[in-house]
Design a protein around this motif. Structure first.
Motif, PDB file in Angstrom:
ATOM      1  N   GLU A 289       0.833  -1.210   0.000  1.00 37.94           N
ATOM      2  CA  GLU A 289       0.000   0.000   0.000  1.00 37.94           C
ATOM      3  C   GLU A 289       0.868   1.260   0.000  1.00 37.94           C
ATOM      4  N   PHE A 290       2.119   1.129   0.475  1.00 39.43           N
ATOM      5  CA  PHE A 290       2.969   2.304   0.664  1.00 39.43           C
ATOM      6  C   PHE A 290       4.314   2.212  -0.056  1.00 39.43           C
ATOM      7  N   VAL A 291       4.731   0.990  -0.418  1.00 40.08           N
ATOM      8  CA  VAL A 291       6.051   0.783  -1.017  1.00 40.08           C
ATOM      9  C   VAL A 291       5.905  -0.040  -2.293  1.00 40.08           C
ATOM     10  N   THR A 292       6.611   0.359  -3.348  1.00 38.62           N
ATOM     11  CA  THR A 292       6.644  -0.437  -4.576  1.00 38.62           C
ATOM     12  C   THR A 292       7.619  -1.594  -4.378  1.00 38.62           C
ATOM     13  N   LEU A 293       7.092  -2.819  -4.395  1.00 40.67           N
ATOM     14  CA  LEU A 293       7.901  -4.002  -4.116  1.00 40.67           C
ATOM     15  C   LEU A 293       8.190  -4.786  -5.389  1.00 40.67           C
ATOM     16  N   ARG A 294       9.376  -5.397  -5.429  1.00 40.56           N
ATOM     17  CA  ARG A 294       9.744  -6.292  -6.535  1.00 40.56           C
ATOM     18  C   ARG A 294      10.187  -7.626  -5.971  1.00 40.56           C
ATOM     19  N   LYS A 295       9.833  -8.694  -6.691  1.00 39.12           N
ATOM     20  CA  LYS A 295      10.178 -10.040  -6.231  1.00 39.12           C
ATOM     21  C   LYS A 295      11.692 -10.208  -6.221  1.00 39.12           C
ATOM     22  N   SER A 296      12.197 -10.815  -5.162  1.00 40.99           N
ATOM     23  CA  SER A 296      13.626 -11.085  -5.036  1.00 40.99           C
ATOM     24  C   SER A 296      13.778 -12.454  -4.383  1.00 40.99           C
ATOM     25  N   GLY A 297      13.792 -13.489  -5.216  1.00 43.60           N
ATOM     26  CA  GLY A 297      13.821 -14.855  -4.685  1.00 43.60           C
ATOM     27  C   GLY A 297      12.507 -15.164  -4.001  1.00 43.60           C
ATOM     28  N   ALA A 298      12.599 -15.634  -2.758  1.00 48.19           N
ATOM     29  CA  ALA A 298      11.393 -15.944  -2.008  1.00 48.19           C
ATOM     30  C   ALA A 298      10.808 -14.705  -1.332  1.00 48.19           C
ATOM     31  N   ASN A 299      11.533 -13.599  -1.391  1.00 46.08           N
ATOM     32  CA  ASN A 299      11.110 -12.371  -0.705  1.00 46.08           C
ATOM     33  C   ASN A 299      10.781 -11.267  -1.695  1.00 46.08           C
ATOM     34  N   TYR A 300      10.517 -10.095  -1.163  1.00 46.80           N
ATOM     35  CA  TYR A 300      10.281  -8.888  -1.955  1.00 46.80           C
ATOM     36  C   TYR A 300      11.188  -7.788  -1.398  1.00 46.80           C
ATOM     37  N   LYS A 301      11.520  -6.822  -2.264  1.00 43.64           N
ATOM     38  CA  LYS A 301      12.332  -5.708  -1.772  1.00 43.64           C
ATOM     39  C   LYS A 301      11.881  -4.397  -2.413  1.00 43.64           C
ATOM     40  N   GLY A 302      12.215  -3.305  -1.736  1.00 47.58           N
ATOM     41  CA  GLY A 302      11.862  -1.977  -2.232  1.00 47.58           C
ATOM     42  C   GLY A 302      12.630  -0.918  -1.463  1.00 47.58           C
ATOM     43  N   LEU A 303      12.406   0.340  -1.836  1.00 47.07           N
ATOM     44  CA  LEU A 303      13.058   1.453  -1.142  1.00 47.07           C
ATOM     45  C   LEU A 303      12.403   1.651   0.222  1.00 47.07           C
ATOM     46  N   CYS A 304      13.209   1.793   1.241  1.00 56.48           N
ATOM     47  CA  CYS A 304      12.700   1.919   2.607  1.00 56.48           C
ATOM     48  C   CYS A 304      11.855   3.188   2.757  1.00 56.48           C
ATOM     49  N   PRO A 305      10.653   3.061   3.327  1.00 58.82           N
ATOM     50  CA  PRO A 305       9.803   4.244   3.517  1.00 58.82           C
ATOM     51  C   PRO A 305      10.169   5.057   4.758  1.00 58.82           C
ATOM     52  N   PHE A 306      11.138   4.564   5.556  1.00 62.25           N
ATOM     53  CA  PHE A 306      11.477   5.225   6.808  1.00 62.25           C
ATOM     54  C   PHE A 306      12.734   6.073   6.737  1.00 62.25           C
ATOM     55  N   HIS A 307      13.505   5.935   5.663  1.00 60.95           N
ATOM     56  CA  HIS A 307      14.650   6.823   5.478  1.00 60.95           C
ATOM     57  C   HIS A 307      14.930   6.953   3.987  1.00 60.95           C
ATOM     58  N   ASN A 308      15.625   8.000   3.608  1.00 60.96           N
ATOM     59  CA  ASN A 308      15.907   8.249   2.195  1.00 60.96           C
ATOM     60  C   ASN A 308      17.046   7.348   1.711  1.00 60.96           C
ATOM     61  N   GLU A 309      16.799   6.625   0.642  1.00 66.66           N
ATOM     62  CA  GLU A 309      17.841   5.765   0.070  1.00 66.66           C
ATOM     63  C   GLU A 309      17.625   5.627  -1.430  1.00 66.66           C
ATOM     64  N   LYS A 310      18.700   5.300  -2.142  1.00 66.78           N
ATOM     65  CA  LYS A 310      18.625   5.120  -3.589  1.00 66.78           C
ATOM     66  C   LYS A 310      18.693   3.655  -3.979  1.00 66.78           C
ATOM     67  N   THR A 311      19.300   2.841  -3.130  1.00 64.66           N
ATOM     68  CA  THR A 311      19.398   1.399  -3.382  1.00 64.66           C
ATOM     69  C   THR A 311      18.489   0.660  -2.408  1.00 64.66           C
ATOM     70  N   PRO A 312      17.568  -0.181  -2.911  1.00 66.03           N
ATOM     71  CA  PRO A 312      16.611  -0.855  -2.030  1.00 66.03           C
ATOM     72  C   PRO A 312      17.287  -1.713  -0.961  1.00 66.03           C
ATOM     73  N   SER A 313      16.915  -1.478   0.293  1.00 66.87           N
ATOM     74  CA  SER A 313      17.432  -2.298   1.389  1.00 66.87           C
ATOM     75  C   SER A 313      16.297  -2.756   2.305  1.00 66.87           C
ATOM     76  N   PHE A 314      15.059  -2.539   1.832  1.00 67.69           N
ATOM     77  CA  PHE A 314      13.879  -2.886   2.624  1.00 67.69           C
ATOM     78  C   PHE A 314      13.310  -4.206   2.097  1.00 67.69           C
ATOM     79  N   TYR A 315      13.379  -5.253   2.923  1.00 67.21           N
ATOM     80  CA  TYR A 315      12.975  -6.593   2.495  1.00 67.21           C
ATOM     81  C   TYR A 315      11.699  -7.031   3.213  1.00 67.21           C
ATOM     82  N   VAL A 316      10.843  -7.713   2.457  1.00 68.69           N
ATOM     83  CA  VAL A 316       9.589  -8.241   2.997  1.00 68.69           C
ATOM     84  C   VAL A 316       9.577  -9.749   2.811  1.00 68.69           C
ATOM     85  N   SER A 317       9.333 -10.456   3.894  1.00 69.99           N
ATOM     86  CA  SER A 317       9.335 -11.920   3.870  1.00 69.99           C
ATOM     87  C   SER A 317       7.921 -12.457   4.069  1.00 69.99           C
TER      88      SER A 317
END
Length: 417
Positions: free
Chosen positions: A22-50
């Motif tokens: 609802e808040f982050v654009t996620l992309r599949k990464s193996g068994a997980n998903y990843k995207g840009l962290c909504p809690f701090h500014n970053e250019k390389t995705p380090s936010f993972y969802v399992s």
């Protein structure tokens, strides 16, 4: 209170990928998903969802957790508020303990007052944007202050017609009750029993609570009419919804930025808040000329422990900077002070500077409060009695700091002074 069975149903239904998406654009990464962290500014995705674990985690800032903790952090909600948010998303009926008849009546009255306030805010907005009077008079005032259209919409600014007898019949015709027009303070009765519009002929600034509901209004007389007018500003009277010392103007628009930046800027007036937002600085609220209360401090503490007071550098600004500060210190807030140059208020300063310039000025010129107070009270003071009084006041402020190491550091620094 939400019953245990309902809480379990919410936890079972909440899908972490679904919620975070609802808040982050996620992309599949193996068994997980990843995207840009909504809690701090970053250019390389380090936010993972399992999906398997039902959790999320940022390897940059460390924030994350379950769907409930994610909503609490991202939307700056309490635990019950996050549960209700998820229950609404998944269409889960919330079961609570049975309310007493009195509690049910009080809840109904509060909800009715919120509904009337929401209607009034929309009514004032509509007047500002559509009829000739609104565009020619109300909008002209906001244009003269340099407010952009997107900022006017963001803060739901409005305009009320000069005729004090128009609003009430309009509201009654639409089915809103006289009782709640009076209880919210939008109208009051005169000696003839007529319902009088409290904000007639003024521009309106809705106070939006931390939960997004309109709790009250400030209405300002237009510049051309300030001469001879006793009250430049009219606020909603104290009510079940609105206690001025409980609210902070702009908190709803600022809460995510405060949490993201881990700092809040405190200014005096609504125009200062709006000007800073327009400048690009969003983690700002106003206490609107009143000394800070415990309610306001606790509200801010939910989002950050770091606060910078920004005032103009004249005598009134310095006086404002000293009010209520011991209470901030006693609640464990890290307190800085910034006085703006040339007697400018934040509104004036923001209009002549970019967000980058303003932030740089803040970083270079904000001062720790104890240092600020020490410099202010001991500067060029040679009278022994007055120095003793100043030192006593400084020691009083230091004494309320709960952190013993910080308190000892202040004592050491001030002793050297």
């Amino acid at each position: 209170m939400i019953d245990r069975a309902t809480v379990e149903r919410i936890k079972e239904a909440a899908n972490i990928v679904d919620v975070v998406s609802e808040f982050v654009t996620l992309r599949k990464s193996g068994a997980n998903y990843k995207g840009l962290c909504p809690f701090h500014n970053e250019k390389t995705p380090s936010f993972y969802v399992s999906p398997a674990r039902g959790t999320c985690h940022c390897f940059g800032c460390g924030k994350g957790g379950s769907p409930i903790t994610f909503i609490m952090e991202h939307e700056q909600m309490t635990y019950p508020e996050a549960l209700r948010w998820l229950a609404n998303k998944y269409h889960i009926e919330i079961h609570e303990r049975e309310l007493t008849n009195q509690e049910r009546e009080e809840q109904s009255q509060r909800e009715s007052m919120f509904i009337v306030n929401e209607w009034a805010a929309s009514y004032f907005e509509d007047l500002l944007h559509h009829p000739a009077d609104g565009n020619d008079i109300g909008m002209q005032y906001f244009r003269s202050r340099g407010f952009r259209d997107d900022i006017i919409l963001k803060f739901r600014l409005g305009y009320d017609l000069p005729n004090r007898l128009v609003l009430a019949p309009t509201a009654l015709q639409k089915g809103y009750k006289e009782e709640f027009l009076v209880k919210t303070g939008i109208c009051y009765k005169n000696e003839h029993g007529e319902l009088i519009d409290r904000y007639a002929g003024r521009v309106t600034f809705p106070w939006i609570g931390v939960n997004g509901k309109v709790v009250g209004f400030t209405a300002r007389v237009l510049d051309s009419r300030t001469k001879g007018v006793n009250q430049k500003y009219v606020n909603s009277p104290d009510s079940d919804l609105f206690h001025k010392d409980h609210e902070l103007y702009g908190i709803y628009q600022a809460k995510k930025a405060i949490a993201r930046e881990d700092r809040v800027y405190m200014v005096e007036g609504q125009a200062d808040v709006i000007a800073l937002h327009q400048c690009g600085i969003e983690n700002v609220v106003a206490n609107s000329g009143t000394a800070l209360s415990l309610h306001q401090i606790h509200m801010l503490h939910r989002f950050s422990s770091n606060i910078t007071l920004i005032y103009d550098g004249d005598a009134a600004g310095i006086h404002a900077a000293l009010r209520g500060t011991d209470m901030l210190l006693s609640e464990g807030m890290n307190l800085n002070v910034l006085l703006l140059p040339g007697g400018q208020d934040p509104d004036e300063f923001a209009r002549s500077h970019t967000a980058t310039d303003f932030r740089q000025y803040i970083e270079e010129h904000q001062v720790d409060f104890i240092q600020f107070k020490t410099n202010l009270m001991l500067k060029n003071e040679r009278d022994p009695k007055k120095r003793a009084e100043a030192i006593n006041s400084i020691v009083q402020s230091i004494s309320v700091v709960p952190n013993q190491i910080l308190r000892d550091t202040y004592i050491h620094d001030c002793a050297q002074r």
